[in-house]
Design a protein around this motif. Structure first.
Motif, mmCIF file in Angstrom:
data_model
loop_
_atom_site.group_PDB
_atom_site.id
_atom_site.type_symbol
_atom_site.label_atom_id
_atom_site.label_comp_id
_atom_site.label_asym_id
_atom_site.label_seq_id
_atom_site.Cartn_x
_atom_site.Cartn_y
_atom_site.Cartn_z
ATOM 1 N N THR A 1 4.062 -19.057 19.604
ATOM 2 C CA THR A 1 3.491 -19.447 18.307
ATOM 3 C C THR A 1 2.056 -18.919 18.185
ATOM 4 O OG1 THR A 1 4.816 -21.458 18.435
ATOM 5 C CG2 THR A 1 3.058 -21.451 16.809
ATOM 6 N N LYS A 2 1.283 -19.078 19.250
ATOM 7 C CA LYS A 2 -0.112 -18.607 19.192
ATOM 8 C C LYS A 2 -0.170 -17.102 18.947
ATOM 9 C CE LYS A 2 -3.161 -20.341 22.160
ATOM 10 N NZ LYS A 2 -3.709 -20.881 23.433
ATOM 11 N N GLU A 3 0.687 -16.377 19.693
ATOM 12 C CA GLU A 3 0.691 -14.912 19.560
ATOM 13 C C GLU A 3 1.060 -14.499 18.139
ATOM 14 O OE1 GLU A 3 3.205 -13.150 22.579
ATOM 15 O OE2 GLU A 3 1.945 -14.080 24.127
ATOM 16 N N ARG A 4 2.143 -15.117 17.609
ATOM 17 C CA ARG A 4 2.635 -14.737 16.278
ATOM 18 C C ARG A 4 1.592 -15.074 15.196
ATOM 19 N NH1 ARG A 4 7.869 -14.611 13.931
ATOM 20 N NH2 ARG A 4 8.769 -14.323 15.964
ATOM 21 N N VAL A 5 1.010 -16.260 15.306
ATOM 22 C CA VAL A 5 0.036 -16.669 14.279
ATOM 23 C C VAL A 5 -1.204 -15.761 14.356
ATOM 24 C CG1 VAL A 5 -1.545 -18.534 13.577
ATOM 25 C CG2 VAL A 5 0.859 -19.054 14.077
ATOM 26 N N PHE A 6 -1.602 -15.402 15.567
ATOM 27 C CA PHE A 6 -2.779 -14.534 15.692
ATOM 28 C C PHE A 6 -2.488 -13.151 15.113
ATOM 29 C CE2 PHE A 6 -5.783 -11.742 17.940
ATOM 30 C CZ PHE A 6 -6.947 -12.346 17.500
ATOM 31 N N LYS A 7 -1.309 -12.636 15.442
ATOM 32 C CA LYS A 7 -0.920 -11.300 14.985
ATOM 33 C C LYS A 7 -0.863 -11.254 13.446
ATOM 34 C CE LYS A 7 2.629 -7.971 16.087
ATOM 35 N NZ LYS A 7 4.041 -7.932 16.422
ATOM 36 N N GLU A 8 -0.315 -12.310 12.865
ATOM 37 C CA GLU A 8 -0.069 -12.259 11.417
ATOM 38 C C GLU A 8 -1.194 -12.818 10.565
ATOM 39 O OE1 GLU A 8 3.834 -13.206 10.104
ATOM 40 O OE2 GLU A 8 4.760 -12.361 11.909
ATOM 41 N N THR A 9 -2.040 -13.689 11.132
ATOM 42 C CA THR A 9 -3.084 -14.296 10.286
ATOM 43 C C THR A 9 -4.484 -14.115 10.880
ATOM 44 O OG1 THR A 9 -3.082 -16.468 11.327
ATOM 45 C CG2 THR A 9 -1.433 -16.113 9.600
ATOM 46 N N ASN A 10 -4.558 -13.529 12.067
ATOM 47 C CA ASN A 10 -5.837 -13.328 12.740
ATOM 48 C C ASN A 10 -6.544 -14.650 13.055
ATOM 49 O OD1 ASN A 10 -7.361 -11.380 13.941
ATOM 50 N ND2 ASN A 10 -8.801 -11.183 12.202
ATOM 51 N N THR A 11 -5.774 -15.708 13.180
ATOM 52 C CA THR A 11 -6.348 -17.021 13.515
ATOM 53 C C THR A 11 -5.840 -17.451 14.878
ATOM 54 O OG1 THR A 11 -6.218 -17.585 11.191
ATOM 55 C CG2 THR A 11 -6.621 -19.416 12.703
ATOM 56 N N LEU A 12 -6.789 -17.847 15.728
ATOM 57 C CA LEU A 12 -6.398 -18.293 17.061
ATOM 58 C C LEU A 12 -6.185 -19.805 17.033
ATOM 59 C CD1 LEU A 12 -5.938 -17.558 20.040
ATOM 60 C CD2 LEU A 12 -8.364 -18.008 20.428
ATOM 61 N N LEU A 13 -4.950 -20.223 17.255
ATOM 62 C CA LEU A 13 -4.677 -21.659 17.305
ATOM 63 C C LEU A 13 -5.098 -22.191 18.675
ATOM 64 C CD1 LEU A 13 -1.130 -21.929 15.650
ATOM 65 C CD2 LEU A 13 -3.337 -22.524 14.637
ATOM 66 N N ARG A 14 -5.652 -23.389 18.653
ATOM 67 C CA ARG A 14 -6.039 -24.026 19.921
ATOM 68 C C ARG A 14 -5.239 -25.305 20.102
ATOM 69 N NH1 ARG A 14 -10.230 -21.304 21.882
ATOM 70 N NH2 ARG A 14 -11.512 -20.177 20.389
ATOM 71 N N GLU A 15 -4.817 -25.542 21.339
ATOM 72 C CA GLU A 15 -3.983 -26.708 21.591
ATOM 73 C C GLU A 15 -4.740 -28.013 21.363
ATOM 74 O OE1 GLU A 15 -4.210 -24.117 23.535
ATOM 75 O OE2 GLU A 15 -2.260 -23.504 24.275
ATOM 76 N N GLU A 16 -4.046 -28.947 20.715
ATOM 77 C CA GLU A 16 -4.558 -30.325 20.663
ATOM 78 C C GLU A 16 -3.965 -31.092 21.855
ATOM 79 O OE1 GLU A 16 -4.322 -32.378 16.835
ATOM 80 O OE2 GLU A 16 -3.819 -34.239 17.884
ATOM 81 N N VAL A 17 -2.708 -30.770 22.190
ATOM 82 C CA VAL A 17 -2.073 -31.460 23.322
ATOM 83 C C VAL A 17 -2.768 -31.074 24.627
ATOM 84 C CG1 VAL A 17 0.292 -31.823 22.496
ATOM 85 C CG2 VAL A 17 -0.342 -29.628 23.492
ATOM 86 N N VAL A 18 -2.712 -31.987 25.565
ATOM 87 C CA VAL A 18 -3.259 -31.716 26.897
ATOM 88 C C VAL A 18 -2.091 -31.248 27.764
ATOM 89 C CG1 VAL A 18 -4.366 -32.785 28.898
ATOM 90 C CG2 VAL A 18 -5.043 -33.477 26.576
ATOM 91 N N ILE A 19 -2.325 -30.126 28.475
ATOM 92 C CA ILE A 19 -1.238 -29.580 29.314
ATOM 93 C C ILE A 19 -1.650 -29.686 30.783
ATOM 94 C CG2 ILE A 19 0.090 -27.486 29.849
ATOM 95 C CD1 ILE A 19 -0.434 -26.643 26.881
ATOM 96 N N TRP A 20 -0.816 -30.294 31.571
ATOM 97 C CA TRP A 20 -1.060 -30.342 33.020
ATOM 98 C C TRP A 20 -0.207 -29.246 33.656
ATOM 99 C CZ3 TRP A 20 -0.499 -36.243 34.567
ATOM 100 C CH2 TRP A 20 -1.570 -36.970 34.010
#
Ligand SMILES: Cc1cc2nc3c(=O)[nH]c(=O)nc-3n(C[C@H](O)[C@H](O)[C@H](O)COP(=O)(O)OP(=O)(O)OC[C@H]3O[C@@H](n4cnc5c(N)ncnc54)[C@H](O)[C@@H]3O)c2cc1C
Length: 314
Positions: free
Chosen positions: A289-308
Protein backbone atom coordinates in the motif's frame (compact mmCIF):
# COMPACT_ATOMS: atom_id res chain seq x y z
CA UNK A 1 14.66 -17.79 30.08
CA UNK A 2 13.88 -20.43 32.72
CA UNK A 3 16.33 -18.77 35.13
CA UNK A 4 14.98 -15.31 34.31
CA UNK A 5 11.42 -16.42 35.09
CA UNK A 6 12.68 -17.95 38.35
CA UNK A 7 14.42 -14.69 39.34
CA UNK A 8 11.35 -12.62 38.44
CA UNK A 9 9.14 -14.90 40.55
CA UNK A 10 10.85 -13.46 43.64
CA UNK A 11 9.12 -10.10 43.02
CA UNK A 12 6.05 -9.68 45.26
CA UNK A 13 2.78 -9.12 43.45
CA UNK A 14 4.08 -10.06 40.00
CA UNK A 15 2.12 -12.64 38.04
CA UNK A 16 4.28 -14.50 35.50
CA UNK A 17 2.93 -16.47 32.57
CA UNK A 18 5.02 -18.51 30.15
CA UNK A 19 4.63 -19.09 26.40
CA UNK A 20 1.65 -16.77 25.98
CA UNK A 21 0.10 -16.77 22.50
CA UNK A 22 -0.56 -13.09 21.75
CA UNK A 23 -2.95 -13.66 18.83
CA UNK A 24 -6.14 -13.97 20.91
CA UNK A 25 -5.03 -10.92 22.90
CA UNK A 26 -4.68 -8.59 19.90
CA UNK A 27 -7.70 -7.23 18.04
CA UNK A 28 -6.04 -8.26 14.73
CA UNK A 29 -5.92 -11.85 16.03
CA UNK A 30 -2.41 -12.44 14.74
CA UNK A 31 0.81 -12.58 16.60
CA UNK A 32 3.65 -14.50 18.06
CA UNK A 33 4.23 -16.12 21.39
CA UNK A 34 5.66 -14.19 24.34
CA UNK A 35 8.18 -16.31 26.17
CA UNK A 36 7.58 -14.44 29.45
CA UNK A 37 4.41 -12.40 30.01
CA UNK A 38 4.50 -10.23 33.12
CA UNK A 39 1.47 -8.86 34.93
CA UNK A 40 2.25 -6.64 37.93
CA UNK A 41 -0.68 -6.46 40.38
CA UNK A 42 0.25 -3.05 41.80
CA UNK A 43 2.32 0.01 40.98
CA UNK A 44 4.88 -1.00 43.57
CA UNK A 45 5.31 -4.45 41.95
CA UNK A 46 5.55 -2.70 38.57
CA UNK A 47 8.36 -0.48 39.93
CA UNK A 48 10.23 -3.51 41.28
CA UNK A 49 9.77 -5.35 37.98
CA UNK A 50 11.13 -2.39 35.99
CA UNK A 51 14.04 -2.03 38.38
CA UNK A 52 14.90 -5.73 37.98
CA UNK A 53 14.60 -5.69 34.17
CA UNK A 54 16.64 -2.53 33.72
CA UNK A 55 19.37 -3.52 36.23
CA UNK A 56 19.81 -6.78 34.35
CA UNK A 57 19.70 -5.15 30.91
CA UNK A 58 16.66 -7.15 29.84
CA UNK A 59 14.67 -5.53 27.07
CA UNK A 60 10.90 -5.87 27.09
CA UNK A 61 7.78 -4.68 25.28
CA UNK A 62 4.73 -3.00 26.80
CA UNK A 63 1.35 -4.46 25.93
CA UNK A 64 -1.82 -2.39 26.41
CA UNK A 65 -4.99 -4.00 25.09
CA UNK A 66 -3.41 -5.04 21.78
CA UNK A 67 -5.76 -2.91 19.68
CA UNK A 68 -3.14 -0.92 17.81
CA UNK A 69 -0.54 -3.59 17.61
CA UNK A 70 0.72 -6.02 14.98
CA UNK A 71 2.95 -8.62 16.55
CA UNK A 72 5.24 -10.07 13.90
CA UNK A 73 7.77 -11.70 16.22
CA UNK A 74 7.99 -14.01 19.21
CA UNK A 75 8.86 -11.43 21.88
CA UNK A 76 11.01 -12.55 24.80
CA UNK A 77 9.54 -10.45 27.61
CA UNK A 78 6.21 -8.62 27.50
CA UNK A 79 4.89 -6.42 30.29
CA UNK A 80 1.14 -5.93 30.60
CA UNK A 81 -0.49 -3.43 32.94
CA UNK A 82 -3.92 -5.00 32.49
CA UNK A 83 -4.23 -5.83 36.20
CA UNK A 84 -3.87 -2.14 37.20
CA UNK A 85 -7.56 -1.33 37.01
CA UNK A 86 -8.33 1.10 39.81
CA UNK A 87 -10.75 3.96 39.07
CA UNK A 88 -11.39 6.65 41.70
CA UNK A 89 -12.60 10.21 42.01
CA UNK A 90 -10.53 12.46 44.27
CA UNK A 91 -11.54 16.11 44.49
CA UNK A 92 -11.41 17.60 41.00
CA UNK A 93 -9.80 14.55 39.40
CA UNK A 94 -10.81 11.17 38.09
CA UNK A 95 -7.83 8.86 38.50
CA UNK A 96 -7.66 5.87 36.17
CA UNK A 97 -4.93 3.25 36.25
CA UNK A 98 -3.47 2.19 32.91
CA UNK A 99 -5.14 -1.19 32.67
CA UNK A 100 -8.68 0.25 32.74
CA UNK A 101 -10.28 -0.05 29.33
CA UNK A 102 -11.64 3.09 27.70
CA UNK A 103 -15.24 1.84 27.79
CA UNK A 104 -14.89 0.88 31.48
CA UNK A 105 -13.65 4.36 32.28
CA UNK A 106 -16.53 5.97 30.39
CA UNK A 107 -19.02 3.65 32.15
CA UNK A 108 -17.54 4.76 35.49
CA UNK A 109 -17.89 8.41 34.40
CA UNK A 110 -21.57 7.85 33.55
CA UNK A 111 -22.19 6.14 36.90
CA UNK A 112 -20.77 9.24 38.53
CA UNK A 113 -22.71 11.69 36.38
CA UNK A 114 -19.66 12.84 34.42
CA UNK A 115 -19.49 13.36 30.68
CA UNK A 116 -16.98 14.37 28.03
CA UNK A 117 -15.24 11.17 26.94
CA UNK A 118 -18.29 9.52 25.29
CA UNK A 119 -17.06 9.93 21.65
CA UNK A 120 -14.11 7.67 22.55
CA UNK A 121 -16.37 4.80 23.69
CA UNK A 122 -15.78 2.55 20.66
CA UNK A 123 -11.99 2.69 20.87
CA UNK A 124 -10.99 -0.78 22.11
CA UNK A 125 -7.87 0.33 23.99
CA UNK A 126 -6.65 0.57 27.56
CA UNK A 127 -6.10 3.94 29.22
CA UNK A 128 -2.30 3.44 29.07
CA UNK A 129 -2.35 2.59 25.37
CA UNK A 130 -4.83 5.36 24.58
CA UNK A 131 -2.71 8.00 26.31
CA UNK A 132 0.50 6.70 24.71
CA UNK A 133 -1.18 6.92 21.29
CA UNK A 134 -3.20 10.06 22.18
CA UNK A 135 -6.24 8.22 20.87
CA UNK A 136 -9.07 10.32 19.54
CA UNK A 137 -12.47 10.29 17.87
CA UNK A 138 -15.33 12.66 17.22
CA UNK A 139 -13.08 15.73 17.34
CA UNK A 140 -11.51 15.04 20.75
CA UNK A 141 -8.34 13.30 21.89
CA UNK A 142 -7.79 11.76 25.28
CA UNK A 143 -4.86 14.09 26.02
CA UNK A 144 -7.23 17.10 25.95
CA UNK A 145 -8.79 15.93 29.25
CA UNK A 146 -5.71 15.11 31.31
CA UNK A 147 -4.06 17.15 34.03
CA UNK A 148 -1.36 14.65 35.11
CA UNK A 149 0.21 11.36 34.08
CA UNK A 150 1.77 8.96 36.56
CA UNK A 151 5.07 7.97 34.99
CA UNK A 152 6.88 4.91 36.24
CA UNK A 153 10.47 3.91 35.64
CA UNK A 154 13.06 1.82 37.44
CA UNK A 155 13.56 4.83 39.77
CA UNK A 156 9.93 4.87 40.95
CA UNK A 157 6.79 6.81 40.00
CA UNK A 158 5.92 10.50 39.84
CA UNK A 159 2.96 12.59 38.70
CA UNK A 160 3.93 14.70 35.69
CA UNK A 161 1.84 17.73 34.76
CA UNK A 162 0.65 17.44 31.19
CA UNK A 163 1.72 21.04 30.55
CA UNK A 164 5.27 19.65 30.46
CA UNK A 165 4.31 17.14 27.75
CA UNK A 166 3.19 17.44 24.15
CA UNK A 167 0.15 15.62 22.86
CA UNK A 168 0.16 15.52 19.11
CA UNK A 169 -1.63 13.48 16.45
CA UNK A 170 -1.57 9.89 17.80
CA UNK A 171 1.53 10.60 19.85
CA UNK A 172 2.52 11.62 23.39
CA UNK A 173 6.11 12.47 24.19
CA UNK A 174 6.58 10.69 27.52
CA UNK A 175 10.24 10.19 28.52
CA UNK A 176 11.75 7.10 26.84
CA UNK A 177 12.56 5.16 30.02
CA UNK A 178 9.04 5.63 31.50
CA UNK A 179 5.68 4.03 31.06
CA UNK A 180 2.25 5.33 31.90
CA UNK A 181 0.82 3.70 35.01
CA UNK A 182 -2.14 6.02 35.74
CA UNK A 183 -3.65 9.34 34.65
CA UNK A 184 -5.72 12.14 36.16
CA UNK A 185 -8.67 13.53 34.18
CA UNK A 186 -9.78 17.07 35.11
CA UNK A 187 -13.27 17.47 36.54
CA UNK A 188 -14.72 20.96 36.37
CA UNK A 189 -17.92 22.93 36.59
CA UNK A 190 -17.34 24.83 33.39
CA UNK A 191 -15.46 24.04 30.23
CA UNK A 192 -12.17 25.88 29.94
CA UNK A 193 -10.86 26.43 26.45
CA UNK A 194 -7.59 28.05 25.63
CA UNK A 195 -6.95 29.54 22.25
CA UNK A 196 -3.79 27.61 21.46
CA UNK A 197 -4.50 24.35 23.27
CA UNK A 198 -7.76 22.43 23.49
CA UNK A 199 -8.18 21.94 27.23
CA UNK A 200 -11.29 20.06 28.28
CA UNK A 201 -12.67 18.74 31.56
CA UNK A 202 -15.15 16.09 32.56
CA UNK A 203 -18.41 17.89 33.27
CA UNK A 204 -21.58 17.10 35.19
CA UNK A 205 -23.79 15.32 32.62
CA UNK A 206 -27.05 13.38 32.83
CA UNK A 207 -26.54 9.65 32.07
CA UNK A 208 -29.27 9.77 29.37
CA UNK A 209 -27.33 12.48 27.59
CA UNK A 210 -24.11 10.44 27.75
CA UNK A 211 -25.90 7.34 26.42
CA UNK A 212 -27.28 9.32 23.49
CA UNK A 213 -23.80 10.53 22.52
CA UNK A 214 -22.46 6.96 22.76
CA UNK A 215 -25.27 5.60 20.60
CA UNK A 216 -24.60 8.25 17.99
CA UNK A 217 -20.84 7.54 18.00
CA UNK A 218 -21.35 3.78 17.79
CA UNK A 219 -23.83 4.11 14.91
CA UNK A 220 -21.30 6.20 13.03
CA UNK A 221 -18.61 3.53 13.63
CA UNK A 222 -20.87 0.70 12.51
CA UNK A 223 -21.62 2.62 9.32
CA UNK A 224 -18.05 3.56 8.44
CA UNK A 225 -15.85 0.77 9.89
CA UNK A 226 -15.62 -3.00 9.26
CA UNK A 227 -16.91 -3.90 12.73
CA UNK A 228 -17.14 -7.65 13.10
CA UNK A 229 -13.78 -8.40 11.46
CA UNK A 230 -10.54 -8.48 13.41
CA UNK A 231 -8.46 -5.34 12.70
CA UNK A 232 -6.13 -2.86 14.38
CA UNK A 233 -8.16 0.22 13.54
CA UNK A 234 -6.53 2.70 11.15
CA UNK A 235 -3.28 1.39 9.77
CA UNK A 236 -1.87 4.74 8.60
CA UNK A 237 -1.88 8.27 9.96
CA UNK A 238 -3.70 10.80 7.84
CA UNK A 239 -1.23 12.92 5.86
CA UNK A 240 -1.64 16.72 6.11
CA UNK A 241 -4.62 17.97 4.13
CA UNK A 242 -5.99 14.57 3.12
CA UNK A 243 -6.92 11.18 4.52
CA UNK A 244 -5.14 7.88 4.12
CA UNK A 245 -8.35 6.08 3.15
CA UNK A 246 -8.93 8.53 0.27
CA UNK A 247 -5.42 8.00 -1.12
CA UNK A 248 -5.68 4.20 -0.80
CA UNK A 249 -9.09 4.25 -2.51
CA UNK A 250 -7.72 6.49 -5.25
CA UNK A 251 -5.07 3.86 -5.97
CA UNK A 252 -7.75 1.22 -6.45
CA UNK A 253 -6.62 -0.84 -3.48
CA UNK A 254 -9.98 -1.21 -1.71
CA UNK A 255 -10.63 -4.91 -1.26
CA UNK A 256 -7.09 -5.90 -2.33
CA UNK A 257 -5.92 -8.96 -0.38
CA UNK A 258 -2.82 -10.94 0.38
CA UNK A 259 -4.08 -14.29 1.61
CA UNK A 260 -6.56 -13.50 4.40
CA UNK A 261 -5.28 -9.96 5.01
CA UNK A 262 -7.53 -7.59 3.10
CA UNK A 263 -7.85 -3.84 2.68
CA UNK A 264 -11.37 -3.27 3.92
CA UNK A 265 -13.96 -2.49 1.26
CA UNK A 266 -15.79 -0.39 3.84
CA UNK A 267 -12.88 1.72 5.11
CA UNK A 268 -9.70 1.60 3.04
CA UNK A 269 -7.46 2.59 5.98
CA UNK A 270 -8.41 -0.65 7.79
CA UNK A 271 -6.80 -4.01 7.08
CA UNK A 272 -9.04 -6.84 8.17
CA UNK A 273 -8.19 -10.41 9.03
CA UNK A 274 -10.65 -12.57 7.09
CA UNK A 275 -9.74 -15.61 9.16
CA UNK A 276 -6.24 -16.96 8.84
CA UNK A 277 -4.13 -13.89 8.03
CA UNK A 278 -0.61 -14.02 9.38
CA UNK A 279 1.27 -10.98 10.65
CA UNK A 280 3.58 -11.37 7.63
CA UNK A 281 0.57 -11.07 5.24
CA UNK A 282 -0.43 -7.83 6.96
CA UNK A 283 3.11 -6.41 6.80
CA UNK A 284 3.32 -7.26 3.09
CA UNK A 285 -0.01 -5.53 2.48
CA UNK A 286 1.16 -2.47 4.40
CA UNK A 287 4.35 -2.26 2.31
CA UNK A 288 2.47 -2.75 -0.95
CA UNK A 289 0.00 0.00 0.00
CA UNK A 290 2.78 2.43 0.90
CA UNK A 291 4.63 1.74 -2.35
CA UNK A 292 1.50 2.11 -4.51
CA UNK A 293 0.31 5.29 -2.79
CA UNK A 294 3.77 6.84 -3.05
CA UNK A 295 4.11 5.91 -6.71
CA UNK A 296 0.70 7.27 -7.65
CA UNK A 297 0.26 10.27 -5.35
CA UNK A 298 3.81 11.10 -4.21
CA UNK A 299 2.63 10.88 -0.60
CA UNK A 300 4.46 8.78 1.94
CA UNK A 301 2.01 7.08 4.29
CA UNK A 302 3.24 6.53 7.82
CA UNK A 303 2.00 3.76 10.06
CA UNK A 304 -0.30 4.60 12.94
CA UNK A 305 -0.23 0.98 14.12
CA UNK A 306 2.70 -0.18 16.20
CA UNK A 307 4.56 -3.13 14.68
CA UNK A 308 6.66 -5.48 16.77
CA UNK A 309 9.14 -7.18 14.43
CA UNK A 310 12.63 -6.61 15.73
CA UNK A 311 13.05 -9.93 17.55
CA UNK A 312 12.52 -13.51 16.33
CA UNK A 313 10.37 -12.99 13.24
CA UNK A 314 7.37 -15.25 12.81
C1 LIG B 1 -11.96 -1.42 15.59
C2 LIG B 1 -10.95 -0.40 16.06
C3 LIG B 1 -11.29 0.93 16.10
C4 LIG B 1 -10.37 1.91 16.52
N1 LIG B 1 -10.74 3.21 16.55
C5 LIG B 1 -9.85 4.14 16.95
C6 LIG B 1 -10.22 5.53 16.99
O1 LIG B 1 -11.34 5.91 16.68
N2 LIG B 1 -9.28 6.42 17.39
C7 LIG B 1 -8.03 6.05 17.76
O2 LIG B 1 -7.23 6.91 18.13
N3 LIG B 1 -7.65 4.74 17.74
C8 LIG B 1 -8.52 3.78 17.35
N4 LIG B 1 -8.15 2.47 17.33
C9 LIG B 1 -6.75 2.10 17.66
C10 LIG B 1 -6.50 1.70 19.14
O3 LIG B 1 -7.69 1.20 19.73
C11 LIG B 1 -5.97 2.86 19.95
O4 LIG B 1 -4.74 3.33 19.44
C12 LIG B 1 -5.77 2.47 21.42
O5 LIG B 1 -5.58 3.62 22.15
C13 LIG B 1 -4.59 1.54 21.66
O6 LIG B 1 -4.63 1.14 23.02
P1 LIG B 1 -4.15 -0.30 23.51
O7 LIG B 1 -4.29 -0.33 24.99
O8 LIG B 1 -4.84 -1.36 22.77
O9 LIG B 1 -2.61 -0.23 23.14
P2 LIG B 1 -1.72 -1.35 22.42
O10 LIG B 1 -2.23 -1.53 21.04
O11 LIG B 1 -1.59 -2.55 23.26
O12 LIG B 1 -0.32 -0.59 22.36
C14 LIG B 1 -0.13 0.53 21.53
C15 LIG B 1 1.21 1.19 21.90
O13 LIG B 1 1.09 1.78 23.19
C16 LIG B 1 2.13 1.31 24.04
N5 LIG B 1 1.59 1.24 25.41
C17 LIG B 1 0.48 0.58 25.80
N6 LIG B 1 0.25 0.79 27.10
C18 LIG B 1 1.25 1.61 27.54
C19 LIG B 1 1.57 2.18 28.81
N7 LIG B 1 0.83 1.96 29.88
N8 LIG B 1 2.66 2.99 28.89
C20 LIG B 1 3.42 3.22 27.79
N9 LIG B 1 3.19 2.70 26.59
C21 LIG B 1 2.10 1.90 26.45
C22 LIG B 1 2.51 -0.06 23.48
O14 LIG B 1 3.82 -0.43 23.85
C23 LIG B 1 2.37 0.20 22.00
O15 LIG B 1 3.53 0.86 21.53
C24 LIG B 1 -9.06 1.48 16.93
C25 LIG B 1 -8.73 0.13 16.91
C26 LIG B 1 -9.66 -0.82 16.49
C27 LIG B 1 -9.28 -2.26 16.50
Amino acid sequence: MQQLAKDLSKIDGLLIKREVDLSPLTTMKTGGVANIFLLPCSISSLEKTLSFLRKNGISFKIFGNGSNLIVAEDPKVVLSLSLLKNLTIKGQSLIAQSGCLIWETIKFCIENGLGGLEPLFGIPGSIGGAVFMNAGAGGISIGNFLSHILLTSEHGSYWKEVDDLTFSYRKTNIPKNCLISAVKFRIDKTQIRQKTKKIYSLLKTRPEQSRKIIQFAMKHRAKSQPIGFPSSGCIFKNPKGTTAWQLITLCGLKGYAINDAQISKKHANFIINRGKAKASDILKLIELTKERVFKETNTLLREEVVIWNDGNKI
